[in-house]
Design a protein around this motif. Structure first.
Motif, PDB file in Angstrom:
ATOM      1  N   ASN A 177       0.822  -1.206   0.000  1.00  0.00           N
ATOM      2  CA  ASN A 177       0.000   0.000   0.000  1.00  0.00           C
ATOM      3  C   ASN A 177       0.850   1.247   0.000  1.00  0.00           C
ATOM      4  O   ASN A 177       0.379   2.331  -0.254  1.00  0.00           O
ATOM      5  CB  ASN A 177      -0.864   0.049   1.266  1.00  0.00           C
TER       6      ASN A 177
ATOM      7  N   HIS B 251       4.174   4.325  -4.113  1.00  0.00           N
ATOM      8  CA  HIS B 251       3.538   5.419  -4.843  1.00  0.00           C
ATOM      9  C   HIS B 251       2.879   4.852  -6.097  1.00  0.00           C
ATOM     10  O   HIS B 251       3.462   4.056  -6.819  1.00  0.00           O
ATOM     11  CB  HIS B 251       4.598   6.440  -5.232  1.00  0.00           C
ATOM     12  N   ARG B 252       1.668   5.300  -6.350  1.00  0.00           N
ATOM     13  CA  ARG B 252       0.912   4.646  -7.417  1.00  0.00           C
ATOM     14  C   ARG B 252       1.561   4.815  -8.787  1.00  0.00           C
ATOM     15  O   ARG B 252       1.358   3.993  -9.676  1.00  0.00           O
ATOM     16  CB  ARG B 252      -0.519   5.178  -7.442  1.00  0.00           C
ATOM     17  N   SER B 253       2.368   5.881  -8.953  1.00  0.00           N
ATOM     18  CA  SER B 253       2.955   6.102 -10.278  1.00  0.00           C
ATOM     19  C   SER B 253       3.923   5.005 -10.682  1.00  0.00           C
ATOM     20  O   SER B 253       4.293   4.898 -11.842  1.00  0.00           O
ATOM     21  CB  SER B 253       3.665   7.456 -10.310  1.00  0.00           C
TER      22      SER B 253
ATOM     23  N   LYS C 293       3.332   1.772 -10.275  1.00  0.00           N
ATOM     24  CA  LYS C 293       2.655   0.518 -10.637  1.00  0.00           C
ATOM     25  C   LYS C 293       2.583   0.270 -12.150  1.00  0.00           C
ATOM     26  O   LYS C 293       2.887  -0.840 -12.587  1.00  0.00           O
ATOM     27  CB  LYS C 293       1.280   0.452  -9.972  1.00  0.00           C
TER      28      LYS C 293
ATOM     29  N   SER D 238      -9.148  -0.709 -13.446  1.00  0.00           N
ATOM     30  CA  SER D 238      -8.895   0.375 -14.402  1.00  0.00           C
ATOM     31  C   SER D 238      -9.855   0.337 -15.582  1.00  0.00           C
ATOM     32  O   SER D 238      -9.761   1.164 -16.473  1.00  0.00           O
ATOM     33  CB  SER D 238      -7.456   0.305 -14.906  1.00  0.00           C
TER      34      SER D 238
ATOM     35  N   TYR E 132      -4.110   8.839 -15.018  1.00  0.00           N
ATOM     36  CA  TYR E 132      -3.439   7.743 -14.314  1.00  0.00           C
ATOM     37  C   TYR E 132      -4.003   6.398 -14.758  1.00  0.00           C
ATOM     38  O   TYR E 132      -3.266   5.440 -14.992  1.00  0.00           O
ATOM     39  CB  TYR E 132      -3.581   7.907 -12.795  1.00  0.00           C
TER      40      TYR E 132
ATOM     41  N   LEU F 206      -2.076   3.159 -16.212  1.00  0.00           N
ATOM     42  CA  LEU F 206      -2.202   1.828 -15.632  1.00  0.00           C
ATOM     43  C   LEU F 206      -2.627   0.814 -16.702  1.00  0.00           C
ATOM     44  O   LEU F 206      -2.056  -0.269 -16.830  1.00  0.00           O
ATOM     45  CB  LEU F 206      -3.243   1.884 -14.504  1.00  0.00           C
TER      46      LEU F 206
END
Lengths: 358, 910
Positions: B741, B744-746, B748, B784, B797, B801
C-alpha cells in the motif's frame, strides 16, 4: 487554512536537467520496448507462422519427439528443434543464433528452387529469368544498427555495417528497430559483393505476401536509394547489387543465358511472377544448369583436373533417404532400415553427411 | 506563550516522530475506561506538560508514558485527550497538545498510514466516539482561542473520516446552530471549523441544502456589517475552502452577484489579513469560475490595480496573482482550442487579458522597479518585482505580439539609466516577454539588443543587472535560436563573441555565473538537431574546460552553481556531433577521475557526506548522458567500451555509499549502460544484482524504485534469456512492490510493463510466474476498466495503468508464442478480451492505450491461434474497436491494427 504559496519558477528553467534525464531515459526505454515488441510481432507474422504447415509435416515431428524419450542422444537436437520456433521471435535473436538452431531456422526461411525438368506453362508471360550469381546463398538481416549475413547452414558469414536501413549506427540512419530488412542474397567472393536476388522485408515492411513482380519492383527501386549499391566505405563495408532480371521471352532468355554479367554465373533461375515468398522448396522457382551457364556441373581437383572418381557427399535424411546438398536437393537413394538401426548405435542418425564414391 | 519544547509535531508537517509511538491497532477492552477516573486525567495533564519540558529526559519519559497509555488502552487514551482539550480548568499548553495528538491520531500525510488511522477510528466503539465528538464540539465555545482553534481542526478531521461513511449526520446542523449564538468567539470558531471541514471533505458528501446553509453562514460572516474582525477573517478564510462547494450557487446569478459583492467589499476591509484572505478568494474564483467572471472583471481590475499600487506587500502579491491565474486559464483555453472558437466550445475564452492589456502592462512594469537588494542570492525570495515580472511573462504568453509595443518604451527609457533598479527592471521586462510573441516580431529587436546585452554582461557595474542580463540571454537562446527558427539570431559573425562573453561571465559571482551556465545550456540546445556539424564544435574543448573549472570553484556550492555547470556540460555533450566524439571520450576519463575522487574521502561529517552524495549524483548524471551519447554510434561505443569495466566498478562503489539521490542517478546511468553494452552486461550482473534488488525495495523513495523498474526493462532487453537466473528475485520484489500500500501509485504501471519485458526476454520460462502475475494483472485490469466520475488526473493515471497492464499482456503472449505451453494462457483469454471490450466501451482511452490495446488483441490471436478463434470472434474488440483503429489517423495505432487484423484472420481461418 491553506495559504496560497506562490512559488512560480523565478529566472529558472521550468524543468530541471535531472527531470530531463529521467524523461529521456523513459523515452528511450519506451522506444526500445516498442521496438522489441514490434520485432517480435513482425517476424512472427511474416516468417515463422507461415512455415509450419508447409515445412513440417506433423507426423515425422511427433515421431522425432517420441524417439527423444528412447534415445537420450537425440534430446539436444530435438529440444533445439522445438525451441527454435519459440525463441526466434525477433530479428535480433535470430541473428544471434548459433549452430544447429541457426541452421534449422535459417534453412527454413529461404525459398528453395526445384530443378527445371519441364517447361512450365505460360513461361513467356508469367515468369522471370535471371542468371544466378555463383557464391554463397545467404540471408542478410539489417537491424538495430548492424547487418549480419548468415549462410544456409546458419553460420555467420559477415557482421558488418551497411547502408541498408538500420544497417549501421550512423547519425543519419534511424535507430528505430522498426526499419529492419531481410534480403535473400548470394555473396559473390571475387568482387566481394552481395547480389540481392529477393527481398523479404524492407524497412520494417513485410513483402512476404507480395507477388514476385512487386518484390522485384520494390527491390530495384529501393535498394539503390539507400546507397547500398555504392562502393564500400567506413559505414558500408560490402557493396550490394541487384541482378538483371528478364521476362522469359526469347530475348530475355537469351540475354540471361549468354549476356555478360559482372559475376560468375551459376545456372539460371526462373521465378513465377505471381508467387509469394515462401519458405522451403517451391515449384514456382526453378533452376537450370548446364556447362554454358554454370561451372559446378562436374568436380575438379585443385589443379582443375577431372579426377578418376567422382565423389559425392550425400545427406542422410531422417526417413533414410540420401540426398544431395544441392539447391534443391536431389534424392539419390535410400538406406535400408536395418542398416540405419544398426548404425544408430554407432551414432549415425539423421542430418549426418555420408561420403560416397562411385 | 514562549518557545515550545516538544518533539510531537503536527502530523501534516512531519510524521516521523509520531509514527514510532502509535501502534497499529489496540486490543484494549473498549468499555472499561469509558469514564476516566480523576486520577487518570490528573496524570494526563502532567504528562502532556512534561512532554513539552525543556529537559529532554523529562520529555522522553513523558512521551514513553503517553505511548504506553495509548498501547494499553486506546479508547481511554483518546477520551482523556478529548477531555483534556475540553476542560476549561486545564492549562492551555496541555489542552493544545492534547488536541494536536488527537489530530495526529486521525490523519497522516503518508497514504498507507492515513488509511490505517481511518480504519482504526472507524472501528472504535460508537459510545467512545460520541463522547469524544461531544468534547470537541463543546470546546468550540471555549473562551481560550487556542483550544477552540485546535478543536475545529480535529472536528474537521473526524468529519473527513465520518461524513463519507454517512456517519455524524447531525454535525453540520449543530455547527450551523452555533452561528446564531451571541458570543462572537463561538461564531468565529464555528466558521473556522466550517472552513476546515470544507477543506477535508469532498463536495459530494455534503448535501446541497447543507452547502447552501454553510455558504449563507460564511458569506454573512464576511459581510461588512459584521462588527467583529476575527469573525470576518475566519469567514473569509472559510469561504476560500468552501468555494469548491459552490458550483450550484455560482450558476445562480443572484447568489453569485451576492458572493462576489461580499468578496470585493472584503478586499477593502481596514484589516490587512482580511484583505489578503479576500484576494486569495478572488484568485481561487478566477481559476475555478473563470467563465462566470465577465460581469465583474472591470471592478476586479480596479480593485487589484489599487492594491498593487498602494497596499501592503502580502495583499499586493495576491492581487498580482489574480492576473497570473487568469493568464493560466486563458493560456490553457487557447492551447486547447488553438484559437478556434465556436459557440459550442466548453469554456469560451473571454480575452480578459487582451482587454485589460493597456492598463495591466503599465501596472506590472511599475512593480519591476520594486526589487529587493539581495533577491538574487536569496533562494526563498518572492516579492512584488518577481511576482510582477512573472505575471508579465504569462501575459506575453497569453497575448503574443500585442505586448511588445507596450513594453518597448519602458525598456528603451530605463535600460541606460544610472540607477541599477531601472536597468535591471528594463532587462527583466525584456527577458519576460521573449516567450509568446512571434519570432518575426522579436527577431529584429533581439538583433539590436544582443550586442547591448553582451556588453552589459561584461561591463555593467551591478551584478543584479548582470544576473538578469545573463538570464535574458538564456531566454533569447531558448526561444529564438534553434533549427526551427527561420532567421538565425546567432551567426558565424557573433558566435565567438557570445561564447567568449558567456565563458568570461562564468567566472563572475556565483549567481551571475549560474545564469551564464544557463544561457550556455540553451545556446547548446539550439544546435541539437543540426546533424553532423555544429557551430560549437570549434569551441567544444574550451567550453568543456570552462565548465569543469566552474565545478571546481570554491564557491560553486552557492546559487546552485555547480549543479548548473554540470547540467550545462550534459547539454553540451548531448548536442555535440561526431566531430567532437573523441573529446567526449576524453571527458569520460575526467568524469571518472572526479567520481573516483569522491569515493576516496573518508570520515565525513554528515554535512560533507551530503555534499559528496550530491556531487556523485551530478557525476553519475553526466556519465549517463555521455554513455547515451557514445552508445548511439558503433564506432564511439566500441571505443567507450574500453572503460566499461571501470565505469561499472565506480557505479557499484557509489551504490555502496548509499544515498537516495545518488542511487537514482547511478541507476539511471546503469540503464543507459546496460542498453549500450547489450548481452555483455551479463558479466556485471553478479555484482550489480544486489543493488538492483535494493532499488526495487526502495518504495519509500518512489523515484528510485521507478527508475530501477525501468532498468529491469533495459537489462531484459540487453541480456534476453541470460537474465533468467535473476528472475526469481526480480519477480518476487516486483510482486511485493505491487502488493504494498505504501508504494507510490505512479510506479505501478511501469512494474506491469516490466512483466512484459521479462516475459519477452525469458519466453515460456515465465510460466512459473503466471500464477502470481496474472491475478494481479486481472484485478488491476478490473479496477482500471471503468473511470466513471473520475477527474482528468485520475483518467490520465488510469490510462497509464491500462497501458502498463496491456504491455504486460503483450510481452507475455509474444514470449509464449510457438511454445508448447501456450495453452497455459488460454484460461486468461476471456478476461483479457473482456477487458479490451470494456475499455473500448468506456471511450476514454488515450492514443497510447489504444495502440497497445489493439496490439494485445493481435498478440492474443497470434499466440493462441485457433484456440481463441471463436472467443475473438465474439468480442466487440475484434469488430468495432478494430475497425475504429484501422481507420485511425495515428499511424502507430493503424500499424498495430493492421497487425491485429492479420493475426486474427490467421487465427480464425485455421
Amino acid at each position: 487554512m491553506a495559504t496560497h504559496e506562490l512559488r512560480r519558477p523565478f529566472k529558472r528553467p521550468a524543468i530541471s536537467d535531472q527531470q530531463r534525464r529521467r524523461e529521456i531515459s523513459l523515452q528511450r526505454q519506451a522506444q526500445n520496448r516498442r521496438d522489441a515488441q514490434h520485432q517480435a510481432r513482425c517476424l512472427a507474422s511474416t516468417i515463422l507462422t507461415l512455415q509450419p504447415a508447409q515445412y513440417e509435416p506433423a507426423e515425422p515431428d511427433l515421431q522425432l519427439q517420441s524417439e527423444t524419450e528412447l534415445i537420450p542422444e537425440l534430446e539436444i537436437e530435438s529440444q533445439e528443434h522445438r525451441r527454435d520456433l519459440r525463441d526466434i521471435d525477433d530479428v535480433r535473436q535470430a541473428s544471434r543464433l548459433k549452430g544447429v538452431e541457426a541452421r534449422q531456422w535459417f534453412a527454413k526461411q529461404l525459398m528453395l528452387p526445384e530443378w527445371m525438368i519441364d517447361v512450365p506453362e505460360r513461361l513467356n508471360t508469367d515468369w522471370y529469368v535471371f542468371a544466378r550469381p555463383a557464391g554463397k546463398r545467404c540471408f542478410v538481416v539489417s537491424s538495430n544498427g548492424t547487418t549480419i549475413s548468415r549462410l544456409r547452414n546458419g553460420s555467420m558469414l559477415h557482421r558488418f555495417p551497411s547502408a541498408l536501413p538500420s544497417g549501421a549506427r550512423t547519425s543519419k540512419s534511424s535507430h528505430s528497430g522498426q526499419s529492419y530488412c531481410i534480403l535473400d542474397c548470394i555473396f559473390h567472393e571475387p568482387d566481394q559483393t552481395y547480389y540481392v536476388i529477393d527481398m523479404v522485408c524492407w524497412a520494417g515492411m513485410s513483402l512476404y505476401e507480395c507477388t514476385t513482380e512487386f518484390r522485384f519492383f520494390w527491390l530495384n527501386s529501393k535498394l539503390v536509394e539507400t546507397g547500398a549499391c555504392d562502393a564500400p566505405s567506413s559505414y558500408h563495408k560490402f557493396r550490394f547489387s541487384t541482378v538483371p532480371i528478364y521476362n522469359c521471352d526469347q530475348e530475355g532468355l537469351n540475354a540471361a543465358y549468354t549476356g555478360p554479367v559482372p559475376y560468375v554465373k551459376d545456372g539460371l533461375l526462373f521465378c513465377n511472377k505471381h508467387a509469394h515468398y515462401q519458405s522451403g522448396n517451391t515449384p514456382l522457382i526453378l533452376v537450370w544448369k548446364d556447362e554454358n551457364c554454370s561451372q559446378y556441373v562436374i568436380d575438379t581437383d585443385s589443379k582443375g583436373q577431372v579426377p578418376n572418381k567422382q565423389q559425392v557427399v550425400l545427406e542422410l535424411l531422417f526417413d533414410g533417404k540420401l540426398a544431395t546438398s544441392d539447391d534443391p536437393p536431389v534424392i539419390f537413394g535410400c538406406l535400408n532400415e536395418d542398416f540405419i538401426q544398426e548404425d544408430c548405435r554407432l551414432g549415425i542418425f539423421s542430418d549426418l553427411l555420408l561420403v560416397m564414391e562411385d | 506563550m514562549g518557545p515550545h519544547y516538544t518533539t510531537i509535531h503536527d502530523e501534516e508537517t512531519t510524521w516521523t516522530v509520531q509514527y514510532a509511538i502509535i501502534p497499529r491497532f489496540s486490543q484494549a477492552p473498549l468499555l472499561d475506561n469509558l469514564d476516566p477516573k480523576e486520577k487518570d486525567t490528573m496524570e494526563v495533564t502532567q504528562v502532556l506538560l512534561s512532554a513539552q519540558a525543556i529537559d529532554s529526559t523529562v520529555r522522553k519519559h513523558a512521551e514513553d508514558t503517553l505511548k504506553q497509555f495509548q498501547e494499553q488502552n486506546l479508547p481511554g487514551y483518546l477520551l482523556s485527550l478529548s477531555g483534556e482539550l475540553a476542560s476549561e480548568e486545564k492549562p492551555v499548553e496541555s489542552r493544545k497538545l492534547a488536541g494536536l495528538i488527537l489530530k495526529n491520531a486521525l490523519d497522516a500525510k503518508e497514504q498507507h498510514r492515513k488509511y490505517e488511522l481511518v480504519q482504526r477510528w472507524l472501528s472504535l466503539d460508537v459510545a467512545v466516539k460520541s463522547q469524544i465528538k461531544a468534547c470537541l464540539l463543546q470546546t468550540l465555545s471555549s473562551p481560550v482561542p487556542d483550544a477552540r482553534s485546535t478543536a475545529s481542526q480535529v472536528i474537521a478531521k473526524v468529519a473527513g473520516i465520518e461524513l463519507p461513511q454517512k456517519q455524524w449526520p447531525e454535525l453540520i446542523g449543530s455547527l450551523l446552530s452555533n452561528i446564531h449564538q451571541v458570543p462572537p468567539h463561538v461564531k468565529q470558531a464555528t466558521l473556522e471549523t466550517l472552513g476546515y471541514l470544507c477543506e477535508e471533505v469532498v463536495p459530494e458528501v455534503v448535501e446541497q441544502d447543507h452547502v447552501n446553509k454553510i455558504l449563507t453562514a460564511v458569506v454573512q460572516g464576511m459581510n461588512a456589517n459584521e462588527g467583529n474582525n476575527e469573525v470576518r477573517l475566519s469567514a473569509t478564510r472559510a469561504l476560500y475552502n468552501a468555494l469548491s462547494f459552490a458550483q450550484a450557487n455560482f450558476s445562480n446569478d443572484m447568489e453569485r452577484d451576492y458572493i462576489m459583492r461580499v468578496v470585493c467589499e472584503a478586499t477593502l476591509s481596514p484589516e490587512v489579513k482580511i484583505r489578503q484572505a479576500a484576494f486569495e478568494c478572488l484568485v481561487s474564483i478566477g481559476s475555478t469560475y473563470y467563465e462566470k467572471l465577465a460581469p465583474y472583471i472591470q471592478d476586479i481590475f480596479n480593485i487589484t490595480s489599487k492594491a498593487v499600487k498602494e497596499d501592503e506587500e502580502p495583499v499586493a502579491l495576491q492581487a498580482i496573482e489574480f492576473w497570473s491565474s487568469i493568464c493560466d486559464e486563458e493560456i490553457d483555453i487557447l492551447e486547447e482550442y488553438g484559437g478556434e472558437f465556436t459557440a459550442d466550445s466548453d469554456v469560451p475564452c473571454y480575452y480578459f487579458i487582451k482587454q485589460a492589456l493597456p492598463a495591466l502592462v503599465p501596472m506590472l512594469l511599475e512593480t519591476l522597479l520594486k526589487q529587493e537588494e539581495d533577491q538574487d542570492q536569496d533562494e526563498g525570495a518572492w516579492n512584488l518585482a518577481m511576482a510582477g515580472g512573472t505575471c508579465l511573462g504569462l501575459v506575453a504568453r497569453t497575448v503574443g505580439d500585442d505586448i511588445v509595443p507596450l513594453v518597448m518604451p519602458f525598456i528603451e527609457e530605463n535600460i541606460t539609466k544610472p540607477d541599477w533598479r531601472q536597468r535591471e527592471a528594463a532587462t527583466y521586462a525584456f527577458g519576460s516577454i521573449l516567450e509568446g510573441p512571434s519570432p518575426d516580431k522579436l527577431t529584429p529587436i533581439v538583433n539590436v539588443a544582443l550586442n547591448f546585452m553582451l556588453t552589459a554582461l561584461t561591463n555593467d557595474p551591478s551584478s543584479h543587472v548582470k544576473d538578469t542580463t545573463a538570464w535574458t540571454l538564456g531566454r533569447i537562446f531558448e526561444f529564438l535560436h534553434g533549427s526551427t527558427v527561420e532567421t538565425p539570431i546567432i551567426t558565424p559573425a557573433n558566435c565567438q563573441q557570445i561564447i567568449t562573453v558567456l565563458l568570461q561571465s562564468m567566472k563572475d559571482v556565483p549567481n551571475v555565473a549560474e545564469k551564464a551556465c544557463g544561457a550556455l545550456y540553451f545556446l547548446a540546445q539550439g544546435y541539437e538537431d543540426l546533424g553532423s556539424s555544429s557551430a560549437l564544435t570549434p569551441y567544444f574543448q574550451e567550453i568543456v574546460q570552462s565548465l569543469l573549472n566552474v565545478t571546481h570553484r570554491e564557491d560553486a556550492g552557492e546559487s546552485r552553481l555547480r549543479t548548473a555547470a554540470y547540467e550545462t556540460l550534459n547539454e553540451v555533450v548531448r548536442c555535440s556531433t561526431e566531430e567532437t566524439a573523441r573529446l567526449v571520450l576524453e571527458l569520460v576519463q575526467v568524469i571518472m577521475a572526479e567520481l573516483h575522487k569522491t569515493l576516496e574521502a573518508q570520515n565525513l561529517s554528515s554535512d560533507e557526506r551530503e555534499k559528496q552524495n550530491e556531487l556523485q549524483g551530478l557525476l553519475c548524471g553526466c556519465l549517463q548522458v555521455i554513455i547515451q551519447k557514445l552508445g548511439a554510434s558503433d564506432t564511439t561505443k566500441y571505443a567507450f567500451m574500453h572503460y566499461g569495466d571501470q565505469i561499472m566498478n565506480l557505479f557499484i562503489r557509489v551504490f555502496a555509499c548509499r544515498s537516495a539521490t545518488v542511487h537514482e542517478e547511478a541507476m539511471l546511468a546503469i540503464g543507459a549502460f546496460a542498453y549500450a553494452t547489450g548481452p555483455n552486461f551479463a558479466k556485471y550482473m553478479p555484482d550489480f544484482y544486489k543493488y538492483l534488488e535494493m532499488g526495487l525495495q526502495n518504495f519509500e523513495e518512489y523515484q528510485v524504485c521507478a527508475v530501477t523498474v525501468g532498468v529491469v526493462g533495459d537489462i531484459c532487453r540487453a541480456l534476453e534469456d541470460k537474465i533468467l537466473p535473476y528472475c526469481d528475485g526480480i519477480m518476487t520484489q516486483l510482486l511485493k512492490d505491487l502488493s504494498s500500500n505504501q508504494l507510490h501509485r505512479s510506479v505501478k504501471p511501469p512494474i506491469f510493463s516490466s512483466f512484459g519485458d521479462i516475459a519477452l526476454a525469458i519466453g515460456e520460462n515465465f510460466e512459473k510466474y503466471l500464477m502470481y502475475a496474472m491475478p494481479m494483472l486481472q484485478s488491476a485490469a478490473e479496477l482500471s476498466a471503468h473511470t466513471s466520475g473520475a477527474d482528468d488526473e485520475m483518467i490520465e493515471y488510469t490510462n497509464l495503468l491500462r497501458n502498463g497492464i496491456l504491455e504486460a499482456y503483450s510481452g507475455i503472449f509474444q514470449g509464449f508464442k510457438n511454445s508448447p505451453k501456450t495453452q497455459l494462457l488460454i484460461p486468461y483469454a476471456p478476461h483479457i478480451l473482456q477487458f479490451l471490450d470494456s475499455i473500448y466501451m468506456e471511450k476514454d482511452m488515450d492514443d497510447v492505450v489504444m495502440k497497445t490495446a489493439i496490439g494485445v488483441l493481435g498478440d492474443l490471436a497470434d499466440t493462441l491461434g485457433s484456440n481463441a478463434g471463436s472467443l475473438i470472434q465474439q468480442s466487440l474488440s475484434s469488430k468495432d474497436f478494430l475497425n475504429e483503429c484501422l481507420s485511425s489517423d495515428d499511424h502507430l495505432i493503424k500499424e498495430s491494427a493492421e497487425w491485429a487484423r492479420l493475426a486474427i484472420s490467421r487465427a480464425i481461418s485455421v
